[in-house]
Design an enzyme around this catalytic site. Structure first.
Site, PDB file in Angstrom:
ATOM      1  N   SER A 181      47.928  48.378  47.171  1.00 13.49           N
ATOM      2  CA  SER A 181      49.098  48.900  46.462  1.00 13.49           C
ATOM      3  C   SER A 181      49.470  48.069  45.245  1.00 13.49           C
ATOM      4  O   SER A 181      50.526  48.266  44.654  1.00 13.49           O
ATOM      5  CB  SER A 181      50.303  48.941  47.417  1.00 13.49           C
ATOM      6  OG  SER A 181      50.611  47.645  47.874  1.00 13.49           O
ATOM      7  N   CYS A 182      48.596  47.130  44.867  1.00 10.99           N
ATOM      8  CA  CYS A 182      48.972  46.238  43.774  1.00 10.99           C
ATOM      9  C   CYS A 182      48.871  46.914  42.423  1.00 10.99           C
ATOM     10  O   CYS A 182      49.295  46.352  41.424  1.00 10.99           O
ATOM     11  CB  CYS A 182      48.093  44.980  43.794  1.00 10.99           C
ATOM     12  SG  CYS A 182      46.371  45.281  43.373  1.00 10.99           S
ATOM     13  N   GLY A 183      48.274  48.097  42.353  1.00 12.68           N
ATOM     14  CA  GLY A 183      48.202  48.811  41.096  1.00 12.68           C
ATOM     15  C   GLY A 183      47.018  48.439  40.236  1.00 12.68           C
ATOM     16  O   GLY A 183      46.911  48.861  39.094  1.00 12.68           O
TER      17      GLY A 183
END
Length: 281
Positions: A112-114
């Site tokens: 989910s860190c992008g």
């Protein structure tokens, strides 16, 4: 390191409970700071939760796998000082003056860190100085199948707590060279790499012709750390992530998962392995 706690043990779906002592792995923070000859003062770098022990190995391994140092000569003769409990200062040599602005770490730890996989892999390639070389001989599957038991035989903290990770280093014949344990899987690997770097006297540090065994799953950051050290073969008792496989493939690393009970999944790099079992005709 372990700590004993008194617990209530419930068994038989609640039919019985009793008090007993239970051993748990200790988890405490370690603050890593830097002393740079050309800069005044002490410069805090990172705080990591770890199992106390082999702290110098952890700090040096962390600095190496993050691309902050490249070799042992980047460190002063003193190397480090444990200024107080859970605080450690690493001292650089007078000739090594890194840009402090470049020491800010980019954390690629969750899906989910992008950050996409391609960007993550390219980020490693920018700082990775060691090529992944094909081992001098192919590694037999029988050798890989023997690694798990050899690690379990020396994992004393795991035997006591059941809650700690380990990273182990083997040669191509399956002989155990070194291992480290920690509550954090990335810390265990940093401790292992750091201890090997501190033993190495030449400039061209590399874990070529070596196998790394991970006691749990193979995540992206563990493949990244092995790539920084030039490890050609990584085995894990657990599963790899998709980005771990993509990273290993991009760096030419052999990645084996679910290595237990005589079974294995080879995700990439099968060319470094001898898949012919000795008992076959």
């Amino acid at each position: 390191m372990i700590k004993e706690f008194k617990i209530n043990k419930v068994v038989g779906f609640g039919k019985e409970n009793f008090s007993k002592n239970d051993n748990l792995a200790i988890e405490e923070p370690l603050e890593i700071s830097l002393k740079i000859a050309s800069k005044t003062g002490i410069h805090p770098l990172s705080v990591t939760m770890r199992t106390p022990g082999n702290d110098r190995d952890l700090a040096i391994g962390f600095l190496f796998t993050e691309g902050i140092i490249n070799q042992k000569s980047n460190l002063s003769g003193k190397i480090s000082a444990q200024v107080e409990e859970n605080k450690l200062i690493v001292e650089f040599s007078s000739e090594f003056n890194p840009d402090l602005q470049k020491l800010k770490r980019n954390f690629y730890t969750t899906s989910s860190c992008g950050v996409c996989g391609k960007e993550s892999i390219e980020a490693i390639k920018q700082v990775c100085k060691i090529p992944i070389l094909k081992p001098e001989t192919s590694v037999k599957m029988e050798t890989l199948f023997s690694l798990t038991e050899k690690l379990l035989n020396v994992q004393k903290t795991f035997e006591s707590t059941g809650g700690i990770h380990a990273s182990a280093l083997f040669d191509l014949e399956g002989n155990l060279i070194n291992y480290r344990e920690d509550v954090g899987r990335h810390n265990a690997l940093d401790k292992l790499i750091g201890s090997e770097l501190l033993k190495y006297e030449n400039e061209d540090f590399s874990l070529k012709n070596r196998i790394v065994l991970l006691s749990g799953r193979a995540s992206f950051e563990l493949i990244q750390k092995c790539a920084m050290a030039g490890v050609p073969i990584i085995c894990a008792i657990g599963a790899p992530s998709s980005l771990a496989v993509e990273t290993a493939e991009n760096f030419g690393i052999t990645l084996v998962g679910f290595l237990k009970n005589g079974n294995a999944n080879i995700y990439c790099g099968a060319d470094k392995l001898d898949l012919n079992l000795e008992n076959e005709n």
